[in-house]
Write a protein that holds these residues in place. Structure first.
Motif, PDB file in Angstrom:
ATOM      1  N   SER A   4     -23.056 128.644  70.490  1.00 53.99           N
ATOM      2  CA  SER A   4     -22.809 127.781  69.339  1.00 53.99           C
ATOM      3  C   SER A   4     -22.803 128.571  68.035  1.00 53.99           C
ATOM      4  O   SER A   4     -22.264 128.104  67.039  1.00 53.99           O
ATOM      5  CB  SER A   4     -23.859 126.673  69.273  1.00 53.99           C
ATOM      6  OG  SER A   4     -25.139 127.230  69.088  1.00 53.99           O
ATOM      7  N   ALA A   5     -23.386 129.749  68.031  1.00 62.13           N
ATOM      8  CA  ALA A   5     -23.436 130.571  66.817  1.00 62.13           C
ATOM      9  C   ALA A   5     -22.033 131.045  66.466  1.00 62.13           C
ATOM     10  O   ALA A   5     -21.333 131.611  67.298  1.00 62.13           O
ATOM     11  CB  ALA A   5     -24.364 131.765  67.020  1.00 62.13           C
ATOM     12  N   LYS A  60     -27.661 133.318  63.988  1.00 63.75           N
ATOM     13  CA  LYS A  60     -27.816 131.855  63.911  1.00 63.75           C
ATOM     14  C   LYS A  60     -29.117 131.609  63.170  1.00 63.75           C
ATOM     15  O   LYS A  60     -30.189 131.865  63.676  1.00 63.75           O
ATOM     16  CB  LYS A  60     -27.870 131.235  65.295  1.00 63.75           C
ATOM     17  CG  LYS A  60     -28.076 129.745  65.257  1.00 63.75           C
ATOM     18  CD  LYS A  60     -27.039 129.017  66.033  1.00 63.75           C
ATOM     19  CE  LYS A  60     -27.288 127.524  65.910  1.00 63.75           C
ATOM     20  NZ  LYS A  60     -26.086 126.784  66.132  1.00 63.75           N
ATOM     21  N   ALA A  61     -29.002 131.163  61.949  1.00 60.68           N
ATOM     22  CA  ALA A  61     -30.197 130.948  61.127  1.00 60.68           C
ATOM     23  C   ALA A  61     -29.971 129.760  60.207  1.00 60.68           C
ATOM     24  O   ALA A  61     -28.851 129.521  59.760  1.00 60.68           O
ATOM     25  CB  ALA A  61     -30.493 132.190  60.306  1.00 60.68           C
ATOM     26  N   THR A  62     -31.028 129.050  59.920  1.00 69.68           N
ATOM     27  CA  THR A  62     -30.927 127.947  58.977  1.00 69.68           C
ATOM     28  C   THR A  62     -31.054 128.438  57.551  1.00 69.68           C
ATOM     29  O   THR A  62     -30.636 127.770  56.620  1.00 69.68           O
ATOM     30  CB  THR A  62     -31.991 126.890  59.261  1.00 69.68           C
ATOM     31  OG1 THR A  62     -33.275 127.509  59.213  1.00 69.68           O
ATOM     32  CG2 THR A  62     -31.780 126.251  60.617  1.00 69.68           C
ATOM     33  N   SER A  63     -31.663 129.630  57.384  1.00 62.70           N
ATOM     34  CA  SER A  63     -31.759 130.200  56.050  1.00 62.70           C
ATOM     35  C   SER A  63     -32.001 131.699  56.144  1.00 62.70           C
ATOM     36  O   SER A  63     -32.574 132.195  57.112  1.00 62.70           O
ATOM     37  CB  SER A  63     -32.895 129.556  55.249  1.00 62.70           C
ATOM     38  OG  SER A  63     -34.134 129.862  55.846  1.00 62.70           O
TER      39      SER A  63
END
Length: 69
Positions: A4-5, A60-63
């Motif tokens: 998904s990344a 893949k990171a939210t921030s």
């Protein structure tokens, strides 16, 4: 393998700095850009990471935070 990344950067392993438990892997992704990641020594060995090996940096990171004084 599908992921998904969406932030995937193909490159070549530039260096592997081994530690007791984790290591730092740097990947040359072209254009003078280098990415690095701290991953387990088990993962480094299982993936056969060493200089010259093709690899993909997957982010893949939210921030992501960067700070300076």
């Amino acid at each position: 393998m599908k992921l998904s990344a969406r932030n995937q950067f193909k490159g070549t392993v530039k260096s592997v700095t081994e530690g007791a438990v984790n290591g730092i892997v740097t990947i040359d992704i072209g254009g003078g850009n280098i990415m690095s990641a701290t991953i387990s020594m088990n993962a480094i060995k299982e993936l056969g990471l060493k200089p010259g090996v093709p690899a993909t940096a997957i982010v893949k990171a939210t921030s992501v935070m960067v700070g300076v004084d």
